[in-house]
Design a protein around this motif. Structure first.
Motif, PDB file in Angstrom:
ATOM      1  N   ILE A   1      33.650  27.341  73.595  1.00  0.00           N
ATOM      2  CA  ILE A   1      34.114  27.821  74.900  1.00  0.00           C
ATOM      3  C   ILE A   1      33.057  27.577  75.973  1.00  0.00           C
ATOM      4  O   ILE A   1      33.384  27.249  77.116  1.00  0.00           O
ATOM      5  CB  ILE A   1      34.512  29.311  74.812  1.00  0.00           C
ATOM      6  CG1 ILE A   1      35.783  29.457  73.993  1.00  0.00           C
ATOM      7  CG2 ILE A   1      34.693  29.915  76.200  1.00  0.00           C
ATOM      8  CD1 ILE A   1      36.160  30.890  73.676  1.00  0.00           C
TER       9      ILE A   1
ATOM     10  N   LEU B   1      33.337  23.971  76.895  1.00  0.00           N
ATOM     11  CA  LEU B   1      34.587  23.800  77.639  1.00  0.00           C
ATOM     12  C   LEU B   1      34.466  24.378  79.043  1.00  0.00           C
ATOM     13  O   LEU B   1      35.027  23.838  79.997  1.00  0.00           O
ATOM     14  CB  LEU B   1      35.749  24.472  76.903  1.00  0.00           C
ATOM     15  CG  LEU B   1      36.314  23.753  75.689  1.00  0.00           C
ATOM     16  CD1 LEU B   1      37.363  24.615  74.995  1.00  0.00           C
ATOM     17  CD2 LEU B   1      36.917  22.420  76.087  1.00  0.00           C
TER      18      LEU B   1
ATOM     19  N   THR C   1      35.163  22.490  82.472  1.00  0.00           N
ATOM     20  CA  THR C   1      36.237  22.989  83.346  1.00  0.00           C
ATOM     21  C   THR C   1      35.696  23.787  84.533  1.00  0.00           C
ATOM     22  O   THR C   1      36.455  24.521  85.169  1.00  0.00           O
ATOM     23  CB  THR C   1      37.220  23.866  82.555  1.00  0.00           C
ATOM     24  OG1 THR C   1      36.528  25.007  82.041  1.00  0.00           O
ATOM     25  CG2 THR C   1      37.875  23.084  81.449  1.00  0.00           C
TER      26      THR C   1
ATOM     27  N   ALA D   1      37.194  27.946  81.566  1.00  0.00           N
ATOM     28  CA  ALA D   1      37.357  28.285  80.145  1.00  0.00           C
ATOM     29  C   ALA D   1      36.560  29.525  79.762  1.00  0.00           C
ATOM     30  O   ALA D   1      36.846  30.143  78.741  1.00  0.00           O
ATOM     31  CB  ALA D   1      36.939  27.107  79.270  1.00  0.00           C
TER      32      ALA D   1
END
Length: 167
Positions: free
Chosen positions: A55, A58, A62, A66
């Protein structure tokens, strides 16, 4: 011949895991459940740590979006782990397998994914509300069931005794 609630057409089926019929299925279940919980909590914690690293990366990709997933990563890992293992073919989490336990519905069937997922949700909710006092319920039930087991009609039994092995 008519059927009424007092005289059903089929004989009443006894529950598959009657403690009066075979009390050895429940010997030492509570203490082994505590150990199994500790092992399973460690596994879920490890899975949560791995998912948190994923996460994080990510979130970098992002632009932080995320990172909103962090709040639900532990419950998601617990539900997925329990659903996959407890709801699987062996009907036991890794901790339960280590301690020689298996889960069954009171009619003898193995719990599916949804029952296993509900089992872990009710477990953590009861632990949150009742703290370790939830274990006291198991001292007063015939099948050594905890509160969430009673709600879901599940039992944890000795896997060896269930499979016919004697010790």
């Amino acid at each position: 011949m008519s059927t009424t609630p007092l005289s059903p057409a089929q004989p009443i089926q006894r529950e598959a895991f009657d403690p009066l019929a075979d009390p050895r299925l429940y010997e030492g279940v509570l203490s082994r459940r505590v150990l199994a919980f500790c092992v399973d909590f460690g596994v879920v914690f490890t899975l949560t740590a791995i998912a948190s690293v994923v996460i994080f990366f990510l979130g970098v990709v992002t632009l932080g979006l995320a990172w909103l997933l962090y709040g639900g990563v532990f419950p998601a890992m617990a539900i997925l782990y329990s659903g996959a293992t407890l709801g699987g073919d062996k009907a036991a989490t890794w901790g339960m397998r280590l301690t020689g336990l298996t889960a069954r519905m009171t009619d003898g069937a193995k719990p599916g994914f949804l029952i296993a997922a509900a089992h872990v949700v009710f477990l953590y909710v009861s632990f949150t509300l009742l703290t370790p006092f939830v274990l006291l319920v198991g001292l007063f039930t015939r099948r050594k069931q905890l509160l969430h087991d009673l709600v879901l009609s599940t039992v944890l039994v000795d896997r060896g005794r269930l499979e016919g092995r004697s010790y």
